[in-house]
Design a protein around this motif. Structure first.
Motif, PDB file in Angstrom:
ATOM      1  N   UNK A   1      10.722  -0.583 -52.439  1.00  0.00           N
ATOM      2  CA  UNK A   1      11.923  -1.344 -52.074  1.00  0.00           C
ATOM      3  C   UNK A   1      13.124  -0.456 -52.365  1.00  0.00           C
ATOM      4  N   UNK A   2      14.130  -0.487 -51.499  1.00  0.00           N
ATOM      5  CA  UNK A   2      15.350   0.240 -51.813  1.00  0.00           C
ATOM      6  C   UNK A   2      16.165  -0.551 -52.837  1.00  0.00           C
ATOM      7  N   UNK A   3      17.312  -0.031 -53.226  1.00  0.00           N
ATOM      8  CA  UNK A   3      18.126  -0.655 -54.275  1.00  0.00           C
ATOM      9  C   UNK A   3      18.700  -1.999 -53.856  1.00  0.00           C
ATOM     10  N   UNK A   4      18.617  -2.335 -52.580  1.00  0.00           N
ATOM     11  CA  UNK A   4      19.069  -3.638 -52.091  1.00  0.00           C
ATOM     12  C   UNK A   4      17.930  -4.633 -51.960  1.00  0.00           C
ATOM     13  N   UNK A   5      16.726  -4.236 -52.349  1.00  0.00           N
ATOM     14  CA  UNK A   5      15.578  -5.133 -52.300  1.00  0.00           C
ATOM     15  C   UNK A   5      14.871  -5.178 -50.960  1.00  0.00           C
TER      16      UNK A   5
ATOM     17  N   UNK B   1      13.651  -8.587 -51.634  1.00  0.00           N
ATOM     18  CA  UNK B   1      12.855  -8.874 -52.828  1.00  0.00           C
ATOM     19  C   UNK B   1      13.706  -8.940 -54.095  1.00  0.00           C
ATOM     20  N   UNK B   2      14.987  -9.164 -53.927  1.00  0.00           N
ATOM     21  CA  UNK B   2      15.878  -9.244 -55.079  1.00  0.00           C
ATOM     22  C   UNK B   2      15.603 -10.460 -55.952  1.00  0.00           C
ATOM     23  N   UNK B   3      14.877 -11.442 -55.431  1.00  0.00           N
ATOM     24  CA  UNK B   3      14.551 -12.637 -56.204  1.00  0.00           C
ATOM     25  C   UNK B   3      13.351 -12.437 -57.126  1.00  0.00           C
ATOM     26  N   UNK B   4      12.645 -11.351 -56.982  1.00  0.00           N
ATOM     27  CA  UNK B   4      11.435 -11.117 -57.784  1.00  0.00           C
ATOM     28  C   UNK B   4      11.798 -10.559 -59.155  1.00  0.00           C
ATOM     29  N   UNK B   5      11.127 -11.049 -60.184  1.00  0.00           N
ATOM     30  CA  UNK B   5      11.444 -10.612 -61.546  1.00  0.00           C
ATOM     31  C   UNK B   5      11.236  -9.115 -61.728  1.00  0.00           C
TER      32      UNK B   5
ATOM     33  N   UNK C   1      14.207  -6.694 -63.123  1.00  0.00           N
ATOM     34  CA  UNK C   1      14.018  -5.992 -64.396  1.00  0.00           C
ATOM     35  C   UNK C   1      14.080  -4.471 -64.235  1.00  0.00           C
ATOM     36  N   UNK C   2      13.441  -3.956 -63.206  1.00  0.00           N
ATOM     37  CA  UNK C   2      13.466  -2.506 -62.994  1.00  0.00           C
ATOM     38  C   UNK C   2      14.882  -2.043 -62.687  1.00  0.00           C
ATOM     39  N   UNK C   3      15.593  -2.778 -61.845  1.00  0.00           N
ATOM     40  CA  UNK C   3      16.959  -2.381 -61.496  1.00  0.00           C
ATOM     41  C   UNK C   3      17.896  -2.482 -62.695  1.00  0.00           C
ATOM     42  N   UNK C   4      17.700  -3.465 -63.566  1.00  0.00           N
ATOM     43  CA  UNK C   4      18.575  -3.651 -64.726  1.00  0.00           C
ATOM     44  C   UNK C   4      18.240  -2.702 -65.871  1.00  0.00           C
ATOM     45  N   UNK C   5      16.948  -2.549 -66.160  1.00  0.00           N
ATOM     46  CA  UNK C   5      16.543  -1.803 -67.351  1.00  0.00           C
ATOM     47  C   UNK C   5      16.057  -0.391 -67.063  1.00  0.00           C
ATOM     48  N   UNK C   6      15.687  -0.120 -65.813  1.00  0.00           N
ATOM     49  CA  UNK C   6      15.258   1.227 -65.454  1.00  0.00           C
ATOM     50  C   UNK C   6      13.936   1.644 -66.060  1.00  0.00           C
ATOM     51  N   UNK C   7      13.062   0.682 -66.280  1.00  0.00           N
ATOM     52  CA  UNK C   7      11.755   1.011 -66.860  1.00  0.00           C
ATOM     53  C   UNK C   7      10.664   0.200 -66.183  1.00  0.00           C
ATOM     54  N   UNK C   8       9.426   0.611 -66.416  1.00  0.00           N
ATOM     55  CA  UNK C   8       8.285  -0.062 -65.804  1.00  0.00           C
ATOM     56  C   UNK C   8       8.232  -1.517 -66.266  1.00  0.00           C
ATOM     57  N   UNK C   9       7.757  -2.373 -65.369  1.00  0.00           N
ATOM     58  CA  UNK C   9       7.714  -3.803 -65.655  1.00  0.00           C
ATOM     59  C   UNK C   9       6.482  -4.416 -64.990  1.00  0.00           C
ATOM     60  N   UNK C  10       5.839  -5.352 -65.687  1.00  0.00           N
ATOM     61  CA  UNK C  10       4.718  -6.109 -65.132  1.00  0.00           C
ATOM     62  C   UNK C  10       5.224  -7.511 -64.840  1.00  0.00           C
ATOM     63  N   UNK C  11       5.106  -7.923 -63.590  1.00  0.00           N
ATOM     64  CA  UNK C  11       5.658  -9.212 -63.161  1.00  0.00           C
ATOM     65  C   UNK C  11       4.777 -10.378 -63.576  1.00  0.00           C
ATOM     66  N   UNK C  12       5.323 -11.560 -63.340  1.00  0.00           N
ATOM     67  CA  UNK C  12       4.499 -12.763 -63.391  1.00  0.00           C
ATOM     68  C   UNK C  12       3.686 -12.774 -62.099  1.00  0.00           C
ATOM     69  N   UNK C  13       2.788 -13.708 -61.947  1.00  0.00           N
ATOM     70  CA  UNK C  13       1.981 -13.770 -60.737  1.00  0.00           C
ATOM     71  C   UNK C  13       2.808 -14.365 -59.594  1.00  0.00           C
ATOM     72  N   UNK C  14       2.717 -13.714 -58.437  1.00  0.00           N
ATOM     73  CA  UNK C  14       3.417 -14.159 -57.231  1.00  0.00           C
ATOM     74  C   UNK C  14       2.426 -14.361 -56.105  1.00  0.00           C
ATOM     75  N   UNK C  15       2.817 -15.202 -55.159  1.00  0.00           N
ATOM     76  CA  UNK C  15       2.117 -15.255 -53.882  1.00  0.00           C
ATOM     77  C   UNK C  15       2.729 -14.119 -53.065  1.00  0.00           C
ATOM     78  N   UNK C  16       1.920 -13.143 -52.725  1.00  0.00           N
ATOM     79  CA  UNK C  16       2.395 -11.961 -52.015  1.00  0.00           C
ATOM     80  C   UNK C  16       2.940 -12.340 -50.644  1.00  0.00           C
ATOM     81  N   UNK C  17       4.121 -11.841 -50.339  1.00  0.00           N
ATOM     82  CA  UNK C  17       4.696 -12.058 -49.007  1.00  0.00           C
ATOM     83  C   UNK C  17       4.023 -11.161 -47.976  1.00  0.00           C
ATOM     84  N   UNK C  18       3.472 -10.052 -48.422  1.00  0.00           N
ATOM     85  CA  UNK C  18       2.818  -9.122 -47.508  1.00  0.00           C
ATOM     86  C   UNK C  18       1.386  -9.560 -47.231  1.00  0.00           C
ATOM     87  N   UNK C  19       0.648  -9.898 -48.283  1.00  0.00           N
ATOM     88  CA  UNK C  19      -0.781 -10.181 -48.155  1.00  0.00           C
ATOM     89  C   UNK C  19      -1.134 -11.661 -48.158  1.00  0.00           C
TER      90      UNK C  19
END
Length: 176
Positions: free
Chosen positions: A47-51, A69-73, A77-95
């Motif tokens: 994703x680019x910086x605009x999601x 994808x700006x609504x995804x945690x 988190x990555x954009x704010x903190x600049x570090x790796x992050x493991x999300x909560x479970x999502x229903x994939x929009x792609x799959x």
């Protein structure tokens, strides 16, 4: 251990991508390499910086065109903190199946975040890990993410269902 392995893999990939900022061909190569070589990932994307999703493997043109994808945690988190992050479970929009996302920042030559590299880990994989882990004993393992989504349950095949568990308590047939 399973999620830690995914974190290590994505960190190695972002390190390689960040050596060549703004090299789209390198980014595509790395996404395709991750998807083809790591069976635990059902999706790899940028994703680019605009999601906006710029590239993914597999691809879903509707998900790329219709969503940001700006609504995804993980994105926030990555954009704010600049570090790796493991999300909560999502229903994939792609799959269109439930999965987690492990995401990490992509940086430009000035070490500014220009986007997010992410890998999807399907709910079914978490269930399979739990099943393998429980073989040494005769109990059952339930796995619930921090948002209260049930990911693995020894008593049922969730079959890509998202089941939310209120207050982290599981109630099956009236029994907690």
């Amino acid at each position: 251990l399973y999620m830690n392995n995914a974190v290590k893999v994505i960190l190695a990939s972002t390190k390689e991508i960040n050596k060549h900022p703004r090299d789209f061909e390198r980014l595509v190569y790395e996404i395709d390499r991750l998807y083809e070589n790591y069976s635990q990932f059902d999706l790899v994307f940028f994703h680019d910086a605009n999601g906006k999703m710029i590239y993914s493997n597999p691809t879903n043109p509707q998900a790329m065109t219709n969503y940001t994808y700006t609504d995804r945690d993980y994105f926030q988190q990555v954009m704010q903190k600049g570090e790796v992050y493991i999300s909560r479970m999502y229903m994939s929009r792609v799959l269109k199946i439930p999965h987690f996302v492990v995401a990490a920042p992509i940086l430009d030559e000035n070490k500014q975040i220009i986007g997010v590299l992410g890998v999807g880990i399907p709910q079914a994989n978490i269930y399979n890990v739990a099943q393998d882990f429980k073989k040494p004993f005769n109990g059952g393992i339930r796995i619930i993410d921090p948002a209260g989504a049930l990911m693995a349950d020894p008593d049922r095949n969730l079959n890509n269902e998202v089941i939310l568990v209120e207050n982290y308590r599981i109630n099956i047939n009236g029994v907690d």
